[in-house]
Write a protein that holds these residues in place. Structure first.
Motif, mmCIF file in Angstrom:
data_model
loop_
_atom_site.group_PDB
_atom_site.id
_atom_site.type_symbol
_atom_site.label_atom_id
_atom_site.label_comp_id
_atom_site.label_asym_id
_atom_site.label_seq_id
_atom_site.Cartn_x
_atom_site.Cartn_y
_atom_site.Cartn_z
ATOM 1 N N SER A 269 0.819 -1.214 0.000
ATOM 2 C CA SER A 269 0.000 0.000 0.000
ATOM 3 C C SER A 269 0.850 1.261 0.000
ATOM 4 C CB SER A 269 -0.955 -0.001 1.184
ATOM 5 O OG SER A 269 -0.245 -0.059 2.405
ATOM 6 N N ASP A 270 2.109 1.168 0.485
ATOM 7 C CA ASP A 270 2.978 2.346 0.490
ATOM 8 C C ASP A 270 3.302 2.810 -0.927
ATOM 9 O OD1 ASP A 270 4.507 0.053 0.061
ATOM 10 O OD2 ASP A 270 6.199 0.745 1.262
ATOM 11 N N LEU A 271 3.318 1.932 -1.895
ATOM 12 C CA LEU A 271 3.466 2.329 -3.292
ATOM 13 C C LEU A 271 2.094 2.571 -3.923
ATOM 14 C CD1 LEU A 271 5.214 2.887 -5.761
ATOM 15 C CD2 LEU A 271 5.210 0.425 -6.237
ATOM 16 N N GLY A 272 1.121 1.771 -3.535
ATOM 17 C CA GLY A 272 -0.228 1.909 -4.086
ATOM 18 C C GLY A 272 -0.811 3.294 -3.881
ATOM 19 N N VAL A 273 -0.536 3.906 -2.744
ATOM 20 C CA VAL A 273 -1.063 5.242 -2.462
ATOM 21 C C VAL A 273 -0.554 6.264 -3.484
ATOM 22 C CG1 VAL A 273 0.736 5.917 -0.796
ATOM 23 C CG2 VAL A 273 -1.555 6.923 -0.629
ATOM 24 N N VAL B 293 -9.160 -2.949 -3.441
ATOM 25 C CA VAL B 293 -7.766 -2.738 -3.030
ATOM 26 C C VAL B 293 -7.332 -3.938 -2.212
ATOM 27 C CG1 VAL B 293 -6.190 -1.261 -1.721
ATOM 28 C CG2 VAL B 293 -8.074 -0.230 -2.996
ATOM 29 N N GLU B 294 -6.199 -4.545 -2.603
ATOM 30 C CA GLU B 294 -5.702 -5.731 -1.904
ATOM 31 C C GLU B 294 -4.185 -5.631 -1.761
ATOM 32 O OE1 GLU B 294 -3.425 -8.962 -1.282
ATOM 33 O OE2 GLU B 294 -3.589 -8.375 -3.391
ATOM 34 N N PRO C 128 2.139 -1.489 11.462
ATOM 35 C CA PRO C 128 0.746 -1.029 11.381
ATOM 36 C C PRO C 128 0.647 0.469 11.077
ATOM 37 C CG PRO C 128 0.979 -2.537 13.216
ATOM 38 C CD PRO C 128 2.372 -2.263 12.693
ATOM 39 N N GLU C 129 1.546 1.272 11.637
ATOM 40 C CA GLU C 129 1.505 2.714 11.386
ATOM 41 C C GLU C 129 1.711 3.017 9.907
ATOM 42 O OE1 GLU C 129 3.652 1.338 13.758
ATOM 43 O OE2 GLU C 129 2.249 1.671 15.412
ATOM 44 N N ARG C 130 2.647 2.328 9.284
ATOM 45 C CA ARG C 130 2.925 2.539 7.860
ATOM 46 C C ARG C 130 1.723 2.134 7.009
ATOM 47 N NH1 ARG C 130 8.295 0.252 4.793
ATOM 48 N NH2 ARG C 130 7.770 1.020 2.717
ATOM 49 N N ILE C 131 1.132 0.981 7.351
ATOM 50 C CA ILE C 131 -0.051 0.520 6.627
ATOM 51 C C ILE C 131 -1.189 1.518 6.796
ATOM 52 C CG2 ILE C 131 -1.816 -1.287 6.488
ATOM 53 C CD1 ILE C 131 0.388 -3.232 7.524
ATOM 54 N N HIS C 132 -1.411 1.971 8.018
ATOM 55 C CA HIS C 132 -2.513 2.903 8.280
ATOM 56 C C HIS C 132 -2.348 4.187 7.489
ATOM 57 C CE1 HIS C 132 -3.239 0.838 12.432
ATOM 58 N NE2 HIS C 132 -3.548 0.075 11.425
ATOM 59 N N LYS C 133 -1.132 4.729 7.451
ATOM 60 C CA LYS C 133 -0.898 5.970 6.712
ATOM 61 C C LYS C 133 -1.147 5.779 5.216
ATOM 62 C CE LYS C 133 2.293 8.112 9.938
ATOM 63 N NZ LYS C 133 3.667 8.579 10.173
ATOM 64 N N ALA C 134 -0.633 4.686 4.672
ATOM 65 C CA ALA C 134 -0.817 4.436 3.243
ATOM 66 C C ALA C 134 -2.289 4.198 2.911
ATOM 67 C CB ALA C 134 0.031 3.248 2.800
ATOM 68 N N MET C 135 -2.953 3.362 3.706
ATOM 69 C CA MET C 135 -4.367 3.087 3.435
ATOM 70 C C MET C 135 -5.227 4.321 3.653
ATOM 71 S SD MET C 135 -4.628 0.190 2.088
ATOM 72 C CE MET C 135 -6.406 0.192 2.035
ATOM 73 N N GLU C 136 -4.866 5.142 4.635
ATOM 74 C CA GLU C 136 -5.613 6.388 4.823
ATOM 75 C C GLU C 136 -5.475 7.272 3.589
ATOM 76 O OE1 GLU C 136 -6.296 10.134 7.846
ATOM 77 O OE2 GLU C 136 -4.789 8.644 8.362
ATOM 78 N N GLY C 137 -4.275 7.318 3.018
ATOM 79 C CA GLY C 137 -4.079 8.086 1.789
ATOM 80 C C GLY C 137 -4.916 7.550 0.647
ATOM 81 N N ILE C 138 -5.002 6.229 0.537
ATOM 82 C CA ILE C 138 -5.824 5.614 -0.507
ATOM 83 C C ILE C 138 -7.297 5.932 -0.278
ATOM 84 C CG2 ILE C 138 -6.619 3.385 -1.426
ATOM 85 C CD1 ILE C 138 -3.692 2.400 -1.035
#
Length: 163
Positions: free
Chosen positions: A85-89, A106-107, A117-127
């Protein structure tokens, strides 16, 4: 899978309300109405190798076509193996939103498995935030249990999200 219909109108209300598991906002009914009317619907798939492989992505597109035989189901294939997700965003606008999808999956569950979890949350929040600005779009994403469950209580990835 967690399913979230999203519209731009959902962003402006900051009032408190009772928490509910799912609150439809119009995205999915708009998709269904368009498909039932026999129009072309654009279904986007953003993710890693699980999405890129000819598995659930192909099966879900085929299922949608079977459910709405009069519609044309157009696939927007925006999956790249080995990405999270860090690239997906950062790819979302160019690879997905510019094509005006009616439904977005989105998968990144496997490729986000080793991220904090913090990195995932930030990226998914951006998405999610980018997706919410696209009116009439239904948004679905998958996640690992560890990325959104704390103890025995499931929580939204950030307190600002209205899911």
């Amino acid at each position: 899978m967690l399913f979230i219909p999203a519209t731009a109108a959902a962003l402006g209300d900051d009032s408190l309300r009772e928490a509910v598991e799912c609150h439809p906002r119009g995205g999915l009914p708009n998709f269904i109405a368009k498909a039932q009317a026999g129009e072309t619907v654009h279904v986007a798939y953003l993710g890693g190798s699980i999405t890129a492989a000819p598995g659930w992505r192909v099966q879900s597109r085929q299922w949608l076509q079977e459910q709405y035989p009069e519609a044309t189901v157009n696939e927007i294939h925006a999956a790249i193996g080995g990405t999270g997700s860090d690239l997906g965003v950062f790819r979302l606008g160019r690879d997905v939103l510019q094509h005006h999808p009616d439904l977005l999956f989105v998968e990144f569950a496997v490729n986000d498995g080793g991220a904090s979890p913090e990195r995932i949350h930030k990226a998914m929040e951006g998405i999610v935030r980018q997706t919410c600005t696209a009116a009439r779009l239904s948004f679905t994403w998958t996640t690992t249990a560890a990325s959104h469950v704390s103890g025995s209580t499931a929580t939204a990835p950030t307190t600002g999200w209205r899911l």
